[in-house]
Design a protein around this motif. Structure first.
Motif, PDB file in Angstrom:
ATOM      1  N   ALA A 177       0.350  -1.206  -0.104  1.00 34.95           N
ATOM      2  CA  ALA A 177      -0.234  -0.378  -0.148  1.00 34.95           C
ATOM      3  C   ALA A 177       0.571   1.011  -0.155  1.00 34.95           C
ATOM      4  CB  ALA A 177      -1.048  -0.649   1.456  1.00 34.95           C
ATOM      5  N   ALA A 178       2.171   1.412   0.601  1.00 36.97           N
ATOM      6  CA  ALA A 178       3.072   2.374   1.345  1.00 36.97           C
ATOM      7  C   ALA A 178       3.192   2.814  -0.758  1.00 36.97           C
ATOM      8  CB  ALA A 178       3.933   1.997   1.851  1.00 36.97           C
ATOM      9  N   GLN A 179       3.920   1.258  -1.780  1.00 37.48           N
ATOM     10  CA  GLN A 179       4.494   1.527  -2.743  1.00 37.48           C
ATOM     11  C   GLN A 179       3.837   2.136  -3.255  1.00 37.48           C
ATOM     12  OE1 GLN A 179       5.679  -2.507  -3.023  1.00 37.48           O
ATOM     13  NE2 GLN A 179       7.211  -0.997  -4.125  1.00 37.48           N
ATOM     14  N   LEU A 180       2.362   2.229  -3.635  1.00 37.74           N
ATOM     15  CA  LEU A 180       1.207   2.679  -4.339  1.00 37.74           C
ATOM     16  C   LEU A 180       1.175   3.891  -3.300  1.00 37.74           C
ATOM     17  CD1 LEU A 180      -1.130  -0.358  -4.335  1.00 37.74           C
ATOM     18  CD2 LEU A 180       0.083   0.731  -6.356  1.00 37.74           C
ATOM     19  N   ASP A 181       1.776   4.121  -2.415  1.00 39.00           N
ATOM     20  CA  ASP A 181       1.515   5.803  -2.115  1.00 39.00           C
ATOM     21  C   ASP A 181       2.639   6.742  -2.424  1.00 39.00           C
ATOM     22  OD1 ASP A 181      -1.073   5.938  -1.283  1.00 39.00           O
ATOM     23  OD2 ASP A 181      -0.662   5.122   0.896  1.00 39.00           O
ATOM     24  N   HIS A 182       3.427   5.869  -3.499  1.00 34.83           N
ATOM     25  CA  HIS A 182       5.094   6.645  -3.326  1.00 34.83           C
ATOM     26  C   HIS A 182       6.024   6.996  -2.213  1.00 34.83           C
ATOM     27  CE1 HIS A 182       4.066   7.719  -8.032  1.00 34.83           C
ATOM     28  NE2 HIS A 182       2.380   7.467  -7.035  1.00 34.83           N
ATOM     29  N   CYS A 183       5.981   6.402  -1.625  1.00 35.06           N
ATOM     30  CA  CYS A 183       6.660   5.947  -0.276  1.00 35.06           C
ATOM     31  C   CYS A 183       8.065   5.195  -0.741  1.00 35.06           C
ATOM     32  CB  CYS A 183       6.026   5.540   0.526  1.00 35.06           C
ATOM     33  SG  CYS A 183       7.021   5.436   1.888  1.00 35.06           S
ATOM     34  N   LYS A 187      12.363   5.617   2.977  1.00 37.79           N
ATOM     35  CA  LYS A 187      11.400   6.055   3.874  1.00 37.79           C
ATOM     36  C   LYS A 187       9.949   6.008   4.928  1.00 37.79           C
ATOM     37  CE  LYS A 187       7.687  10.580   3.253  1.00 37.79           C
ATOM     38  NZ  LYS A 187       6.976  11.304   2.204  1.00 37.79           N
ATOM     39  N   THR A 191       8.951   5.947   8.260  1.00 32.87           N
ATOM     40  CA  THR A 191       7.837   6.749   8.669  1.00 32.87           C
ATOM     41  C   THR A 191       6.790   5.222   8.424  1.00 32.87           C
ATOM     42  OG1 THR A 191       7.020   6.650   6.056  1.00 32.87           O
ATOM     43  CG2 THR A 191       8.245   8.237   6.669  1.00 32.87           C
TER      44      THR A 191
ATOM     45  N   MET B  75       3.732   2.043  -8.269  1.00 36.78           N
ATOM     46  CA  MET B  75       3.438   3.151  -8.454  1.00 36.78           C
ATOM     47  C   MET B  75       3.561   4.127  -9.774  1.00 36.78           C
ATOM     48  SD  MET B  75       7.246   5.958  -6.259  1.00 36.78           S
ATOM     49  CE  MET B  75       7.389   4.186  -5.698  1.00 36.78           C
ATOM     50  N   PHE B  83      -6.636  -3.710   0.020  1.00 36.73           N
ATOM     51  CA  PHE B  83      -6.442  -4.662  -0.415  1.00 36.73           C
ATOM     52  C   PHE B  83      -7.712  -5.756   0.900  1.00 36.73           C
ATOM     53  CE2 PHE B  83      -3.092  -1.875  -0.940  1.00 36.73           C
ATOM     54  CZ  PHE B  83      -2.584  -2.927  -1.508  1.00 36.73           C
ATOM     55  N   ALA B  87      -5.009  -2.700   4.901  1.00 38.59           N
ATOM     56  CA  ALA B  87      -3.501  -2.835   4.675  1.00 38.59           C
ATOM     57  C   ALA B  87      -3.240  -1.037   5.030  1.00 38.59           C
ATOM     58  CB  ALA B  87      -2.925  -3.202   3.836  1.00 38.59           C
ATOM     59  N   TYR B  89      -2.040   2.461   7.107  1.00 38.49           N
ATOM     60  CA  TYR B  89      -0.951   2.091   8.660  1.00 38.49           C
ATOM     61  C   TYR B  89      -1.314   2.582   9.734  1.00 38.49           C
ATOM     62  CZ  TYR B  89       0.471   3.965   3.762  1.00 38.49           C
ATOM     63  OH  TYR B  89       0.524   3.780   2.052  1.00 38.49           O
ATOM     64  N   HIS B  91      -0.457   3.355  12.904  1.00 35.85           N
ATOM     65  CA  HIS B  91       0.227   4.759  13.186  1.00 35.85           C
ATOM     66  C   HIS B  91      -0.290   5.772  12.665  1.00 35.85           C
ATOM     67  CE1 HIS B  91       2.732   4.231  10.791  1.00 35.85           C
ATOM     68  NE2 HIS B  91       3.362   5.530  10.643  1.00 35.85           N
ATOM     69  N   TYR B 100      -2.023   9.924   3.257  1.00 38.51           N
ATOM     70  CA  TYR B 100      -0.471  10.142   3.120  1.00 38.51           C
ATOM     71  C   TYR B 100       0.116  10.120   1.566  1.00 38.51           C
ATOM     72  CZ  TYR B 100       4.428   7.411   3.846  1.00 38.51           C
ATOM     73  OH  TYR B 100       5.037   7.139   3.628  1.00 38.51           O
ATOM     74  N   GLY B 101      -0.984   9.035  -0.040  1.00 36.48           N
ATOM     75  CA  GLY B 101      -0.027   9.234  -0.583  1.00 36.48           C
ATOM     76  C   GLY B 101      -0.191  10.399  -1.609  1.00 36.48           C
ATOM     77  N   ASN B 104       3.143  12.555  -0.112  1.00 36.36           N
ATOM     78  CA  ASN B 104       4.406  11.932  -0.988  1.00 36.36           C
ATOM     79  C   ASN B 104       3.937  12.658  -2.659  1.00 36.36           C
ATOM     80  OD1 ASN B 104       4.955  10.977   1.751  1.00 36.36           O
ATOM     81  ND2 ASN B 104       4.057   8.566   0.807  1.00 36.36           N
ATOM     82  N   ARG B 148      -8.765   6.249   0.811  1.00 38.85           N
ATOM     83  CA  ARG B 148      -7.226   6.032   0.502  1.00 38.85           C
ATOM     84  C   ARG B 148      -7.112   5.840  -1.112  1.00 38.85           C
ATOM     85  NH1 ARG B 148      -3.349   2.556   3.834  1.00 38.85           N
ATOM     86  NH2 ARG B 148      -3.957   0.566   2.128  1.00 38.85           N
ATOM     87  N   LYS B 152      -6.409   9.710  -5.188  1.00 42.18           N
ATOM     88  CA  LYS B 152      -5.298   9.876  -5.678  1.00 42.18           C
ATOM     89  C   LYS B 152      -5.731   9.470  -7.634  1.00 42.18           C
ATOM     90  CE  LYS B 152      -3.106   6.407  -3.604  1.00 42.18           C
ATOM     91  NZ  LYS B 152      -2.393   4.999  -3.932  1.00 42.18           N
TER      92      LYS B 152
END
Lengths: 283, 370
Positions: A177-183, A187, A191, B75, B83, B87, B89, B91, B100-101, B104, B148, B152
């Motif tokens: 999910a973070a990858q798709l969020d451009h992370c 990072k 984070t 990306m 998912f 999935a 985050y 925290h 978040y996305g 970024n 989320r 985007k």
């Protein structure tokens, strides 16, 4: 609901535990009480229960502590050690954390063998490799420097193992999910991975702090300059000085014990959680 | 031109002999809602993950919006994904999870705020925006995951069994919300599920998979009415289609328990050349009411009800016939008790016939099959 028998057993357990903790605490209590006394009073009270009772709170109550703090460089040694601990906590979390993450989540050749090697390193005592560390640091001219002291202490196989055990249970889909969020991967580590693994970060930080705070051998080899000495070396220097009274010795030992007690009481929950979570999945 | 195209896409994992996905071919139009459906391990999630870029494509080509994407990082594929386990985050608050996305992607702060406000409003998350995922229910977490994905502005939504962790009631309402969202946003959606009801109710087209191979692709009713093989016929529809091994006679069929029914010439003509076939009939095509008993009297049979399932809006009746436990779906007004002896008919034009070895459909109804 507890039965009568269970309640009785609980009470017996509590009493036994209190007795055991008093048994282990009595040298500490003795040290604390006598650290406020002059040597004559310590000798006088030695064979009575008053050995565990501090003197009356009068003008010279803190004399031993004041003497240590003003006449010696102990404050400086303590601050030095705190600084080294802070540096090693930050670097240790980053370096060991990244290594643990790689071993847990990144596929590379012989990954399991690397893990095995690192686990085997855990059983090698520091004392057996300290000579090699010393020769290396001396060779590159880093003796008597902060870098020379810090460098060999950063990597810790046990901490890598702790991190790896926690990271392996982190869900992969969060990374996706973070990858798709451009992370980016780096990072993501800072984070996501570290904030999601607070308990193990706290555990490693506490272990690192205690390691640095209690270490005597390595700093005594690396440091010769008074300015860079650590609290443990300072403690040795002060207690082995003939001019230091018994009361002052006990005062300096008390002072060096206090941070450890504070750290343990503040982070005991995290330490237990961190170690426990290395073997279980977070819900 | 198709918006997403998969050409002979295969996936083979290291140290395995069999392909996880074999020669997957599909052309998806823009704004289409496609569902991949099949049993566990059929390769539907693997295909979705290859489209997302989380799994390498062993062979074949993937095109999104005309560009080959085989080697493109996830990306950069212009996709959002929801998912199975959300999935989120853990925290971060709901608001931070959604934004978040965008942060970024260096979207300006005022625009991020606008988009997050829109997403929490559309998904009914206004009062939860400062909560962390652990303080949300399953349905709320799923909405955050959707939020989320939608902020985007990606053209493709991938959803990997997004409702499988929700309870039955919530699934129905979330199903409806996802369909509504799809219509409002007009994004191309690929939805993976093992639940044929979800696929039937939401998708424009369904891809049914088994053992890594596409069995049939088509609109929901097309698959329901004209399954291309026994697997598809059995997978789509609840309760499952009744399958009987039957012997083909000159003017009808004989079941393994010796009972025979006569069939119209139009049906028997298609079965010429077969000694044995598999006959399939859906529960709702077995009739118990007087009018149908009269119309289809050639197929009239008798059975003893062994079990009943009261569904509220309808009833499922179980009875022994043709060597198997058969199930019929009847209206809630047709009440039968266990032990009742009942007459029933099977509607001949609703029967499906499958090759006894290949299990491929034998064309009786004009479409699909051999």
């Amino acid at each position: 609901m507890l039965t009568k028998k269970q309640k009785r057993n609980n009470w017996i357990l509590v009493i036994v535990l209190i007795a055991a903790s008093l048994f282990f605490l009595f040298p500490v209590l003795w040290m604390l009480a006598n650290s406020f006394k002059q040597d004559a009073a310590i000798t006088r009270d030695m064979n009575s229960i008053r050995a565990f009772v501090p003197p009356a709170l009068k003008g010279n109550f803190f004399d031993n502590y004041v003497k240590i703090l003003t006449d010696t460089s102990f404050v400086r040694y303590m601050l030095n050690t705190l600084f080294y601990a802070a540096v090693l906590i930050i670097l240790g979390v980053i370096v060991n954390g990244l290594a643990g993450y790689a071993l847990a989540k990144i596929k590379f050749p012989f990954r399991e063998r690397w893990l095995m090697i690192i686990m085997l390193l855990m059983i090698v005592p520091m004392e057996t490799i300290i000579t090699i560390h010393f020769l290396f640091i001396a060779k590159v001219g880093l003796l008597n420097t902060v870098i020379g002291y810090v460098l060999p202490m950063i990597v810790n196989p046990f901490n890598i193992f702790l991190f790896r055990q926690v990271f392996v249970s982190l869900p992969d889909d969060v990374y996706e999910a973070a990858q798709l969020d451009h992370c980016s991967p780096i990072k993501y580590f800072f984070t996501m991975v570290l904030p999601m693994s607070k308990s193990v970060v706290a555990t490693v930080s506490v272990f690192t702090f205690l390691n640095v705070w209690n270490d005597y051998l390595w700093p005594s080899l690396v440091f010769t300059s008074g300015d860079l000495l650590t609290a443990q070396i300072g403690l040795n220097a002060i207690t082995s000085n003939d001019n230091t009274t018994m009361g002052q010795k006990l005062a300096v030992i008390t002072m060096i014990t206090i941070p450890v007690i504070i750290i343990y009481s503040l982070f005991s929950k995290q330490i237990v959680e961190g170690v426990v979570s290395t073997g279980s999945k977070e819900g | 031109m198709s918006f997403i195209e998969l050409k002979n896409v295969c996936k083979k994992y290291d140290k395995t002999e069999k392909n996880a996905v074999t020669n997957f071919n599909l052309a998806i139009q823009e704004k289409e809602f496609i569902a991949f459906v099949g049993p566990s391990g059929c390769g539907k999630s693997t295909t979705l993950r290859m489209i997302a870029g989380f799994e390498e494509i062993s062979s074949g080509e993937l095109y999104i919006d005309g560009k080959k994407m085989n080697e493109t990082a996830p990306m950069d594929r212009g996709i959002s994904m929801v998912f199975q386990n959300y999935a989120l985050y853990p925290h971060m608050t709901v608001e931070k999870n959604i934004s978040y996305g965008l942060k970024n992607m260096k979207v300006p702060a005022d625009e991020i705020k606008k988009k997050v406000d829109w997403a929490v409003q559309i998904l009914g998350l206004e009062e939860y925006r400062c909560r962390k995922p652990k303080n949300l229910s399953g349905g709320q977490r799923q909405r955050v995951a959707l939020g989320r994905a939608i902020v985007k502005d990606q053209k493709v939504f991938l959803m990997d069994e997004p409702l499988s962790n929700l309870d039955a009631k919530l699934r129905v309402s979330m199903r409806n919300e996802i369909s509504k969202l799809h219509r409002e946003l007009g994004s191309t959606t690929i939805y993976v599920t093992h639940d044929q009801v979800e696929a039937m109710t939401m998708a424009d087209r369904i891809v049914i998979m088994k053992d890594g191979v596409v069995q049939q692709t088509g609109e929901p009713m097309e698959l329901y009415e004209h399954p291309c093989n026994k697997f598809v016929a059995g997978f789509i529809g609840s309760p499952q289609m009744n399958f009987y091994d039957v012997q083909v006679e000159r003017n009808g069929i004989t079941f393994s328990d010796g009972k025979s029914i006569a069939l119209p010439d139009t049906v028997t003509a298609k079965l010429q050349g077969y000694d044995h076939v598999i006959m399939g009939i859906r529960g709702e095509d077995i009739k118990f009411d007087g009018q149908n008993l009269d119309v289809y009297r050639e197929t009239r049979q008798q059975a003893v009800i062994e079990n009943t399932e009261i569904m509220g809006n309808e009833n499922n009746l179980y009875f022994e016939f043709g060597g198997i436990t058969s199930v019929a779906r009847v209206s809630k007004y047709e009440v039968s008790r266990i032990g009742d002896s009942v007459d029933f008919v099977m509607m001949p034009h609703k029967m499906h016939f499958f090759h006894p070895q290949t299990e491929e459909a034998i064309t009786v109804q004009g479409r699909g099959g051999l």
